[in-house]
Design a protein around this motif. Structure first.
Motif, PDB file in Angstrom:
ATOM      1  N   SER A   1       0.763  -1.205  -0.096  1.00 51.80           N
ATOM      2  CA  SER A   1       0.156   0.077  -0.106  1.00 51.80           C
ATOM      3  C   SER A   1       0.756   1.319  -0.036  1.00 51.80           C
ATOM      4  O   SER A   1       0.443   2.270  -0.533  1.00 51.80           O
ATOM      5  N   TRP A   2       2.112   1.186   0.657  1.00 45.30           N
ATOM      6  CA  TRP A   2       2.932   2.435   0.545  1.00 45.30           C
ATOM      7  C   TRP A   2       3.522   2.829  -0.966  1.00 45.30           C
ATOM      8  O   TRP A   2       3.270   3.926  -1.111  1.00 45.30           O
TER       9      TRP A   2
ATOM     10  N   MET B   1       1.683   1.865  -3.582  1.00 43.86           N
ATOM     11  CA  MET B   1       0.499   2.368  -4.484  1.00 43.86           C
ATOM     12  C   MET B   1       0.071   3.714  -4.056  1.00 43.86           C
ATOM     13  O   MET B   1      -0.755   4.302  -4.896  1.00 43.86           O
ATOM     14  N   SER B   2       0.236   4.157  -2.925  1.00 43.10           N
ATOM     15  CA  SER B   2      -0.300   5.417  -2.433  1.00 43.10           C
ATOM     16  C   SER B   2       0.712   6.599  -3.081  1.00 43.10           C
ATOM     17  O   SER B   2       0.252   7.759  -3.130  1.00 43.10           O
ATOM     18  N   PHE B   3       1.892   5.997  -4.032  1.00 49.72           N
ATOM     19  CA  PHE B   3       2.443   7.150  -4.608  1.00 49.72           C
ATOM     20  C   PHE B   3       2.283   6.840  -6.274  1.00 49.72           C
ATOM     21  O   PHE B   3       1.568   5.840  -6.643  1.00 49.72           O
TER      22      PHE B   3
END
Lengths: 490, 490
Positions: A208-209, A211-213
């Protein structure tokens, strides 16, 4: 939830029996119970004992609090009336445990039918402790054993315990982190387990880290900026080898600014092939000291297989299969009456018959003597009855053929496994540190031949009954069978 | 152990990511996460959602206490220095959750890929909750599902949960008792679970009671004297049918003094044969209303098989196989980012690609609409994206063949499964009673065709994506693959 005392963490029948003993005025009759298991888990050859400290703490803190007794007063039987008399509940609320406990130290390698705990005290108190002791010791011994197998498969590589999200409840996770460390794991991802038990904690980032960028490269750069000395990049959010190239790019930037990329993590795909290819990319770029961490449904068999295929993995993150002991999620430990004191003060040994001989319990107040050979390796365990004095030399009956016995020479080095742990309800001495227990496990395992530790079809380690105990057990079995025949005649 | 807040019950990487978001000044970026699972456990066709109340309570009580932050300050990275900056720890110590949560009510029947929880809020907060929510919901849903299968096999007979002694830790037992009751069990042996959750508790006596007396007959008499209205005699300590005769003798005495023997319990041997023979003995002696309780390694398959053989068992005590979900001890629930808000306020849907299509997540802020047929039975579930308005009528893409769709008529009755549960960190309304949740489970299961509930090779219940969501997902998958190709070209 108030965890001060876990007196109600028990099966109701322990309390109805306690009530029965109290009514019969035999609540204080002295008795000896043993906690042991009957067959090794995971088709393996041994168990690593664990959970003893929490078990002893439970005994230390045991009391019925006001709201416990209030709750018991509300329990009704089949006639709708309360089961327990007020005078009995009053007795419980004033109860202070006075049991004696002997325990195998945590991290000890043990075998079927050997007591891990021996509880001696009033039958009422012994009975009230049964269920909680089984819950704690069964589970932690199971997980410590599983962990020891996984660590063995990793063959010197670090094993990290990552199981919190799939564990069986909150304590299913916390107790598993503790037991996994005892079994040889190096660290846990579970922060609360780190706080409670002092286990090293490890972890970096998730998919998720990334994917959040807007891009993977950007996400790695941002992470490196925040924690330049703690970067293990998870490289498989989109495409694994492309992820490795992004990690290398950020790793080069880290290097140029005086830091060091710790490594990368693989969490999907073929871990053998991908780790080898990732290793090549890392080495070619000069990152020969960057470690490859792998996770994803690992257990001892998969780790062994990946290593056979040359996987370039240096750290193994193991979760679900470890903390749930996936291939055998319960250890069948039991708690059986071994002896009871008669009104004249003499001890009556007791057995529980069974259609299966293996399920017939051993009578007495049992101790386990482990004999070592000249090289210091464990040779034979002898279960004996401390209610009787030992003959010298001792004879140990072969468990696979009772007509054979082995004479234990007086010159052999031995150790009695059960150590005094609680006297009159009070814990003796300090608990060892978790790190020293973990060290004990590692040292203990070295005392056994590798054939006993093999994953499949291991050599059976020799555990026998001392000859007089064997004869006592045989005699009690015959007596019990005869009594039944008499009863069945009419 | 202080259980006021479980903020540290998390994987370390959630905290390192939180630190990263905070450093990047994107801690407050709004996001949506979904908790769902990908395949049904036990080779079955469904899951009973459970664990939502404890999950919501965890969010309600979430805060970093002083000693939590002190512990975090001691965690070091690979360079031996603390990972977390003091200013970040100060931020954590002042953190109050402001998330919104939508949840499927406990006791709802759900299917793969359907969100059980949807968390919307700052990415830092959503991430800090991930691991604990997974731990709680994964395990309780697994056990509620297992219990519902066992209750189905018992076909109207009572099922008692007896698992405490073999459960995976203390909460592994307590949470299992709660979930087993949700799944349809009638009672538990676990007294603390009774106190904490209001579950009925049951139990009478163990083998050790019998062994502590000179004879079985004497032990039954003593028990009957203490609890004349609560006698279920365990008859297999020595010889089962002889035990039944002893129970009958004491039962006759009870009867003559105005009481009633409740029944007997079998815990070993062949339960089919012994229960039939015990039933004959009981009936012949006039005890036609005495129940036969059975226990010993039972699960849904063994119960089904014993019933097929005519076992005369009326109450099933199920332990290890239920509370550890022995044949599949973990549910593989995951927690995936569905969308993130960009700086201009618009929502960007997100996917996590995978080599396996089934593991590619669904983008958006998802809701599940369950359509019912004219008879009130569940017909089709449609997963749709609440970030977009729904077209009318809706088209649901067939999950097994994307070229086929089903048009949902406006006249069909439907229910949206996710209900508002938390707004701005505060729980909405009261939690339902555990009894009402249990009733919901039973009613829910009746809405599905028996083919969906079958133990083996069940009919796949139809769950599809709403057409526009399906197209969004396909588009994002194509985009992600293209981006990778571009990246891989050089």
């Amino acid at each position: 939830m108030d965890m001060k005392s876990l007196a109600l963490l028990t099966d109701l029948y322990q309390l109805t029996m306690a009530f029965g003993y109290w009514k019969q005025r035999k609540a204080d009759q002295q008795s000896v119970f043993h906690l042991f298991y009957r067959s090794n888990p995971f088709r393996g050859g041994y168990v690593v004992a664990a959970g003893l400290q929490p078990a002893l703490e439970l005994i230390r803190d045991f009391c019925f609090q006001a709201d416990d007794v209030e709750f018991l007063a509300t329990i009704t039987g089949n006639d709708g009336n309360p089961i327990f008399e007020p005078a009995f509940l009053d007795y419980l609320s004033r109860l202070e445990l006075s049991v004696d406990v002997d325990a195998v130290p945590e991290g000890t390698v043990v075998f079927p039918h050997e007591p891990l705990l021996r509880i001696r005290g009033s039958i009422l108190q012994c009975q009230l402790l049964e269920t909680a002791l089984l819950n704690i010791v069964n589970f932690q011994s199971l997980i410590a054993t599983k962990a020891s197998r996984i660590v063995m498969a990793a063959n010197g590589d670090s094993v990290l315990e990552f199981g919190l999200r799939r564990a069986q409840g909150i304590d299913g996770a916390l107790a598993a982190s503790r037991a996994a460390y005892i079994g040889g794991c190096s660290a846990t991802s579970n922060v609360l387990a780190g706080k409670l038990f002092g286990i090293p904690v490890r972890g970096t980032h998730a998919h998720s880290w990334v994917m959040s960028f807007d891009s993977e490269l950007e996400s790695f750069s941002a992470y490196a900026k925040a924690m330049p000395n703690n970067c293990v990049f998870l490289v498989d959010t989109y495409d694994t080898l492309e992820g490795v190239r992004h990690a290398i790019a950020v790793g080069q930037h880290l290097k140029s600014s005086g830091h060091r990329m710790v490594g990368i993590r693989l969490d999907s795909g073929d871990l053998a092939r991908l780790s080898i290819e990732a290793r090549q990319l890392l080495d070619a770029a000069g990152f020969t000291d960057a470690v490859i961490v792998a996770s994803n449904d690992l257990d001892e068999r998969l780790i062994q297989s990946l290593k056979q295929q040359g996987a370039a993995i240096a750290v193994w993150g193991v979760g679900t299969k470890l903390v749930t002991a996936y291939d055998q999620p319960a250890l069948g430990g039991v708690y059986k009456l071994g002896a009871i004191q008669s009104s004249n003060g003499s001890w009556l040994p007791k057995i529980k018959l069974s259609e299966q001989l293996i399920k017939t319990s051993t009578p007495g107040a049992l101790q386990v003597r482990r004999y070592f050979d000249a090289e210091g390796n464990a040779a034979t365990d002898m279960i004996f009855n401390e209610l009787e004095s030992l003959p010298a030399p001792c004879k140990v009956i072969d468990p696979f053929d009772p007509s054979i016995y082995r004479e234990m020479r007086d010159t052999m080095v031995f150790e009695d496994l059960l150590k005094p742990a609680i006297r009159n309800g009070k814990v003796l001495g300090e608990f060892p540190s978790l790190l020293s227990i973990r060290t004990r496990t590692i040292q203990q395992l070295k005392k056994f031949h590798s054939s006993v530790l093999r994953f499949d079809n291991p050599q059976k380690y020799s555990v026998g009954l001392e000859q007089e105990l064997h004869e006592l057990k045989s005699r009690l079995v015959r007596q019990a069978r005869q009594t039944q025949q008499v009863l069945e005649e009419p």
